[in-house]
Design a protein around this motif. Structure first.
Motif, PDB file in Angstrom:
ATOM      1  N   ARG A  58       0.803  -1.221   0.000  1.00 46.96           N
ATOM      2  CA  ARG A  58       0.000   0.000   0.000  1.00 46.96           C
ATOM      3  C   ARG A  58       0.835   1.270   0.000  1.00 46.96           C
ATOM      4  O   ARG A  58       0.412   2.305  -0.513  1.00 46.96           O
ATOM      5  N   TYR A  59       2.018   1.219   0.612  1.00 47.79           N
ATOM      6  CA  TYR A  59       2.876   2.403   0.722  1.00 47.79           C
ATOM      7  C   TYR A  59       4.283   2.067   0.232  1.00 47.79           C
ATOM      8  O   TYR A  59       5.231   2.003   1.023  1.00 47.79           O
ATOM      9  N   PRO A  60       4.443   1.824  -1.063  1.00 47.70           N
ATOM     10  CA  PRO A  60       5.777   1.464  -1.575  1.00 47.70           C
ATOM     11  C   PRO A  60       6.714   2.670  -1.578  1.00 47.70           C
ATOM     12  O   PRO A  60       6.586   3.575  -2.404  1.00 47.70           O
ATOM     13  N   ASP A  61       7.632   2.686  -0.625  1.00 44.52           N
ATOM     14  CA  ASP A  61       8.531   3.832  -0.483  1.00 44.52           C
ATOM     15  C   ASP A  61       9.837   3.345   0.116  1.00 44.52           C
ATOM     16  O   ASP A  61       9.864   2.375   0.891  1.00 44.52           O
ATOM     17  N   ALA A  62      10.930   4.035  -0.216  1.00 50.07           N
ATOM     18  CA  ALA A  62      12.249   3.634   0.282  1.00 50.07           C
ATOM     19  C   ALA A  62      12.351   3.717   1.795  1.00 50.07           C
ATOM     20  O   ALA A  62      13.220   3.095   2.394  1.00 50.07           O
ATOM     21  N   GLY A  63      11.471   4.497   2.432  1.00 51.97           N
ATOM     22  CA  GLY A  63      11.508   4.612   3.886  1.00 51.97           C
ATOM     23  C   GLY A  63      11.043   3.372   4.610  1.00 51.97           C
ATOM     24  O   GLY A  63      11.308   3.221   5.810  1.00 51.97           O
ATOM     25  N   GLY A  64      10.335   2.464   3.937  1.00 53.30           N
ATOM     26  CA  GLY A  64       9.904   1.229   4.570  1.00 53.30           C
ATOM     27  C   GLY A  64       9.099   1.478   5.831  1.00 53.30           C
ATOM     28  O   GLY A  64       8.137   2.251   5.852  1.00 53.30           O
ATOM     29  N   VAL A  65       9.491   0.838   6.934  1.00 51.93           N
ATOM     30  CA  VAL A  65       8.757   0.940   8.188  1.00 51.93           C
ATOM     31  C   VAL A  65       8.737   2.380   8.694  1.00 51.93           C
ATOM     32  O   VAL A  65       7.767   2.810   9.326  1.00 51.93           O
ATOM     33  N   ALA A  66       9.792   3.136   8.429  1.00 54.44           N
ATOM     34  CA  ALA A  66       9.807   4.539   8.850  1.00 54.44           C
ATOM     35  C   ALA A  66       8.695   5.328   8.166  1.00 54.44           C
ATOM     36  O   ALA A  66       8.074   6.200   8.779  1.00 54.44           O
ATOM     37  N   THR A  67       8.426   5.036   6.913  1.00 57.12           N
ATOM     38  CA  THR A  67       7.336   5.707   6.200  1.00 57.12           C
ATOM     39  C   THR A  67       5.989   5.368   6.829  1.00 57.12           C
ATOM     40  O   THR A  67       5.129   6.241   6.999  1.00 57.12           O
ATOM     41  N   TYR A  68       5.788   4.101   7.197  1.00 54.46           N
ATOM     42  CA  TYR A  68       4.520   3.708   7.814  1.00 54.46           C
ATOM     43  C   TYR A  68       4.347   4.409   9.155  1.00 54.46           C
ATOM     44  O   TYR A  68       3.248   4.878   9.482  1.00 54.46           O
ATOM     45  N   ALA A  69       5.428   4.483   9.947  1.00 53.60           N
ATOM     46  CA  ALA A  69       5.357   5.148  11.245  1.00 53.60           C
ATOM     47  C   ALA A  69       5.070   6.637  11.075  1.00 53.60           C
ATOM     48  O   ALA A  69       4.306   7.227  11.843  1.00 53.60           O
ATOM     49  N   ARG A  70       5.671   7.261  10.047  1.00 52.67           N
ATOM     50  CA  ARG A  70       5.421   8.680   9.806  1.00 52.67           C
ATOM     51  C   ARG A  70       3.958   8.923   9.422  1.00 52.67           C
ATOM     52  O   ARG A  70       3.312   9.843   9.912  1.00 52.67           O
ATOM     53  N   THR A  71       3.459   8.088   8.521  1.00 50.52           N
ATOM     54  CA  THR A  71       2.077   8.252   8.074  1.00 50.52           C
ATOM     55  C   THR A  71       1.096   8.074   9.223  1.00 50.52           C
ATOM     56  O   THR A  71       0.080   8.762   9.303  1.00 50.52           O
ATOM     57  N   ALA A  72       1.404   7.155  10.137  1.00 45.23           N
ATOM     58  CA  ALA A  72       0.492   6.868  11.245  1.00 45.23           C
ATOM     59  C   ALA A  72       0.678   7.800  12.434  1.00 45.23           C
ATOM     60  O   ALA A  72      -0.305   8.258  13.034  1.00 45.23           O
ATOM     61  N   PHE A  73       1.927   8.121  12.776  1.00 46.54           N
ATOM     62  CA  PHE A  73       2.190   8.803  14.051  1.00 46.54           C
ATOM     63  C   PHE A  73       3.012  10.086  13.943  1.00 46.54           C
ATOM     64  O   PHE A  73       3.209  10.764  14.950  1.00 46.54           O
ATOM     65  N   GLY A  74       3.544  10.405  12.753  1.00 47.88           N
ATOM     66  CA  GLY A  74       4.312  11.630  12.618  1.00 47.88           C
ATOM     67  C   GLY A  74       5.805  11.388  12.469  1.00 47.88           C
ATOM     68  O   GLY A  74       6.300  10.267  12.587  1.00 47.88           O
ATOM     69  N   ARG A  75       6.537  12.482  12.248  1.00 49.37           N
ATOM     70  CA  ARG A  75       7.940  12.390  11.864  1.00 49.37           C
ATOM     71  C   ARG A  75       8.854  11.923  12.997  1.00 49.37           C
ATOM     72  O   ARG A  75       9.884  11.299  12.743  1.00 49.37           O
ATOM     73  N   ARG A  76       8.520  12.199  14.241  1.00 53.08           N
ATOM     74  CA  ARG A  76       9.394  11.753  15.327  1.00 53.08           C
ATOM     75  C   ARG A  76       9.343  10.234  15.479  1.00 53.08           C
ATOM     76  O   ARG A  76      10.373   9.592  15.697  1.00 53.08           O
ATOM     77  N   ALA A  77       8.152   9.661  15.354  1.00 51.97           N
ATOM     78  CA  ALA A  77       8.051   8.202  15.386  1.00 51.97           C
ATOM     79  C   ALA A  77       8.805   7.585  14.224  1.00 51.97           C
ATOM     80  O   ALA A  77       9.486   6.559  14.374  1.00 51.97           O
ATOM     81  N   ALA A  78       8.724   8.220  13.055  1.00 52.46           N
ATOM     82  CA  ALA A  78       9.449   7.713  11.890  1.00 52.46           C
ATOM     83  C   ALA A  78      10.949   7.747  12.120  1.00 52.46           C
ATOM     84  O   ALA A  78      11.678   6.822  11.729  1.00 52.46           O
TER      85      ALA A  78
END
Length: 422
Positions: A58-78
């Motif tokens: 659903r979220y194909p991006d080089a950030g991987g898990v960091a991208t999912y954390a950012r989308t869900a919880f913001g940049r500090r979680a990422a």
């Protein structure tokens, strides 16, 4: 990147060096009862693998898990998730390389010097291989995976006729509670389902190809891990549980195949190590570039974050930090067990936050979200059994939070992720 190449990268990331040393380490902690820890982590791998495959699709991006954390919880979680993965790789790389180096030293002689030189050579090899980009490393991984599957099946099937039921008794010589610490060690061998998510955008059709690649890898890893672990204990018996069977793969080959076993085992160890390190270097390099793009690392890292691009700057930082870690190990004589547990602690945090992000992001009625809930509960349990080694992860997390306080604003660094989510 094709489905077979993606499956091979996942197999290499998860299977890897765990086959070389973990059966002996786990058996020393829990005896034959360590098989229950192996089985539990295979079961845990199902929701974990399904969760990260669903997110990657659903979220194909080089950030991987960091991208999912950012989308869900913001940049500090990422930033916390990204740093936990990115900086765990240079800590775990020397341990993986030393596992392979020990087998080479057993075959060729030379002791610690041979072990360290082999480890350094392995780390240099995967760095050079990844300088050519994911297409080159994917083809390399596909060939390695085919050789490894054939070798491990041979070791298990040829040794199994020599198994003895008596080797399973006593089943829990150190008590049932020892299964928990054994599982904490085994996390090293099952970390990796998140590694290929940073390469999701490099698949031809991420929404279709990544889940297929993950499913193939899950079946292969489960069969090979359980086969090697069961054969090691049932065939080798007291040598494993007493701590004198540190190279179970070599012993299984000696019993089942014969011949120049040390040479064969050394070759297998080198292939396993290359497969693991190749996958992790590729994933970490892409992740580092994405973190630079999104403001969680200096912008200097950002080159190579785009699909198909080669993140050479990020890769060279991983290689340099890995070389420093290996030098520290050589100078201090630090054992691999501490490195394994420190790395496992970082990956458990990645699993915890990645699963929590999936619970928030995936459709409520979907099977993928139910898998994410199971993965979240399991990750909390793994965090507990990791014990004091999780403190190293908390130090990395604190560093990420301190850095993000000085980095660009949420609005500026979130633009790319917003477009990915859309």
């Amino acid at each position: 990147m094709t489905v077979p190449q993606g499956a091979a990268l996942s197999i290499g990331a998860v299977l890897g060096t765990g086959v070389i040393a973990l059966p002996a380490l786990a058996a020393q902690i829990a005896g034959p009862a360590s098989l229950l820890a192996w089985a539990a982590l295979v079961v845990l791998s199902v929701p974990l693998a399904a969760t990260f495959a669903a997110l990657g699709a659903r979220y194909p991006d080089a950030g991987g898990v960091a991208t999912y954390a950012r989308t869900a919880f913001g940049r500090r979680a990422a930033a916390v998730v990204g740093w936990s993965f990115y900086f765990a790789v240079p800590v775990g790389a020397p341990a993986a390389a030393l596992f392979g180096g020990a087998y080479v030293a057993a075959a060729l002689g030379g002791g610690t010097r041979t072990t360290l030189l082999t480890a350094a050579g392995l780390m240099l090899t995967v760095t050079i291989g990844n300088l050519g980009g994911v297409r080159v490393s994917g083809r390399l991984q596909l060939g390695l995976a085919a050789l490894l599957v054939a070798l491990l099946l041979t070791a298990t099937l040829t040794a199994w006729p020599h198994a003895r039921a008596a080797n399973l008794h006593p089943f829990a010589p150190h008590g049932w509670w020892a299964i928990g610490p054994a599982a904490a060690v085994l996390v090293w061998g099952f970390a990796g389902w998140e590694a290929v998510t940073s390469l999701a955008a490099d698949f031809r059709r991420p929404g279709r190809d990544l889940p297929r690649a993950t499913a193939i890898a899950l079946v292969v890893v489960a069969v090979l891990y359980l086969g090697i672990a069961a054969a090691s204990i049932a065939v080798l018996g007291p040598a494993m549980t007493a701590g004198s069977g540190g190279a179970p793969l070599a012993e299984l080959l000696a019993i089942g195949v014969g011949g120049k076993v040390r040479t064969i085992a050394a070759g297998a160890a080198v292939l396993l190590t290359l497969g693991t390190m190749n996958a992790y270097y590729a994933g970490a390099a892409k992740l580092g570039a994405a973190l630079g793009r999104d403001g969680a690392l200096p912008a200097w890292f950002a080159r190579g974050a785009a699909p198909g691009a080669v993140p050479r700057r990020s890769l060279l930082v991983v290689a340099l930090l890995g070389a420093v870690s290996l030098a520290v190990v050589a100078a201090t004589g630090t054992g691999t067990r501490a490195l394994v547990l420190l790395t496992s602690g970082c990956f458990v945090l990645v699993y915890l936050m990645g699963s929590a992000a999936a619970v928030k992001l995936l459709p409520r009625s979907s099977a993928a979200r139910r898998c994410a809930l199971a993965a979240l509960v399991a990750s909390v349990g793994l965090m507990i059994v990791t014990g004091w080694y999780v403190l190293g992860t908390l130090v990395i997390a604190a560093g990420a939070l301190l850095y993000t306080r000085r980095s660009p604003s949420e609005e500026k660094s979130g633009r790319v992720v917003d477009s990915v989510a859309a």
